[in-house]
Motif scaffolding. Structure first.
Motif, PDB file in Angstrom:
ATOM      1  N   ASN A 176      36.342  43.006  63.354  1.00 30.74           N
ATOM      2  CA  ASN A 176      37.802  43.054  63.365  1.00 30.74           C
ATOM      3  C   ASN A 176      38.334  41.629  63.523  1.00 30.74           C
ATOM      4  O   ASN A 176      37.559  40.666  63.632  1.00 30.74           O
ATOM      5  CB  ASN A 176      38.322  43.996  64.455  1.00 30.74           C
ATOM      6  N   ILE A 209      32.538  45.957  64.095  1.00 30.35           N
ATOM      7  CA  ILE A 209      33.073  47.317  63.929  1.00 30.35           C
ATOM      8  C   ILE A 209      32.315  48.104  62.862  1.00 30.35           C
ATOM      9  O   ILE A 209      32.635  49.259  62.596  1.00 30.35           O
ATOM     10  CB  ILE A 209      34.564  47.279  63.549  1.00 30.35           C
ATOM     11  N   TYR A 238      39.686  51.425  61.872  1.00 34.57           N
ATOM     12  CA  TYR A 238      39.840  50.315  60.931  1.00 34.57           C
ATOM     13  C   TYR A 238      39.689  50.762  59.476  1.00 34.57           C
ATOM     14  O   TYR A 238      39.557  49.931  58.585  1.00 34.57           O
ATOM     15  CB  TYR A 238      38.812  49.224  61.239  1.00 34.57           C
ATOM     16  N   THR A 271      44.014  47.392  56.076  1.00 39.60           N
ATOM     17  CA  THR A 271      43.510  46.802  57.315  1.00 39.60           C
ATOM     18  C   THR A 271      42.754  45.509  57.021  1.00 39.60           C
ATOM     19  O   THR A 271      41.921  45.453  56.118  1.00 39.60           O
ATOM     20  CB  THR A 271      42.576  47.789  58.042  1.00 39.60           C
ATOM     21  N   VAL A 296      39.977  42.783  57.852  1.00 42.89           N
ATOM     22  CA  VAL A 296      38.694  42.696  58.546  1.00 42.89           C
ATOM     23  C   VAL A 296      38.035  41.366  58.199  1.00 42.89           C
ATOM     24  O   VAL A 296      38.539  40.607  57.363  1.00 42.89           O
ATOM     25  CB  VAL A 296      37.760  43.872  58.167  1.00 42.89           C
TER      26      VAL A 296
END
Length: 232
Positions: free
Chosen positions: A172, A178, A203, A208, A210
């Motif tokens: 993350n 993650i 997530y 999102t 990353v």
């Protein structure tokens, strides 16, 4: 009745692409243009009897898979390339197939799915019928559905030009692990590196941000809907 395994005696050729039916139709009396996806026919193909032709493939671009005796495969190959020369037919290998299936977001066994993953995590719940009696791991899948998934298989697009590889950590924005990458390639259709991997459910939403860990570097990526690219 006896069931005989003829896998070792059988060869497979996959002819993929939107012009596959037009190119192959002169080689068989089976109506390829009206053959529905995931159905098959059996008959004469390229002068060879008892050939099975299925409207299947793992590229997302349409086409057919042709099953015949090993001793007939070279003859069929030659006939296909003669029939397909006006359509620009080209031989390709598993590398090209892998790129095409990844652009479509198709999971590959051994990479994206295996005996440690569940079909629900992999987005394959649509073919997992939990109300049709008992089967291996059915109770585990029912429990996952009731309690909610802890991780999901997602697609992502890299912001930079580096290609993600299998098992690279997914982080993350705080740098916490993650998940991990399961597949990655450079997408010719998007001209960007793309990948798939499992991440914690929090997530998994498209959009999102990353990070993908490349050794000592952490490069940004964005979770996206799959397929990455859908032919018109």
């Amino acid at each position: 009745a006896r069931l005989i395994d003829i896998s070792e005696e059988t060869g497979l050729l996959a002819v993929q692409g939107p012009k596959a039916a037009d190119a192959l139709q002169p080689l068989t009396g089976i109506d390829l243009k009206n053959m529905k996806y995931y159905t098959f026919g059996k008959g004469t193909f390229a002068g060879v009897d008892n050939v099975l032709i299925s409207a299947t493939g793992y590229t997302g671009s349409g086409g057919f898979e042709i099953y015949a005796r090993n001793e007939d495969i070279v003859k069929i190959w030659d006939a296909i390339f003669e029939a397909g020369k006006d359509y620009g037919i080209q031989p390709i290998g598993l590398g090209a197939r892998d790129t095409l299936r990844l652009e479509m977001g198709y999971a590959l066994y051994g990479n994206d799915i295996d005996d440690t993953t569940s079909p629900l995590e992999a987005g394959l719940g649509w073919i997992t019928k939990l109300n049709k009696g008992e089967f291996n791991s059915a109770e585990i899948f029912r429990k996952q559905k009731e309690e909610g998934l802890k991780r999901r298989l997602v697609g992502f697009v890299m912001d930079e030009r580096r290609v993600p590889r299998h098992d690279y950590p997914i982080l993350n924005e705080a740098g916490e692990t993650i998940g991990k990458v399961t597949s990655g390639t450079h997408s010719p259709s998007l001209d960007k590196p793309i990948g798939m991997g499992y991440v914690q459910t929090a997530y998994a939403k498209p959009g999102t941000k990353v990070l993908i860990e490349f050794g000592r570097k952490q490069l940004p990526a964005t979770v996206t809907k799959i397929p990455f690219y859908k032919p018109e």
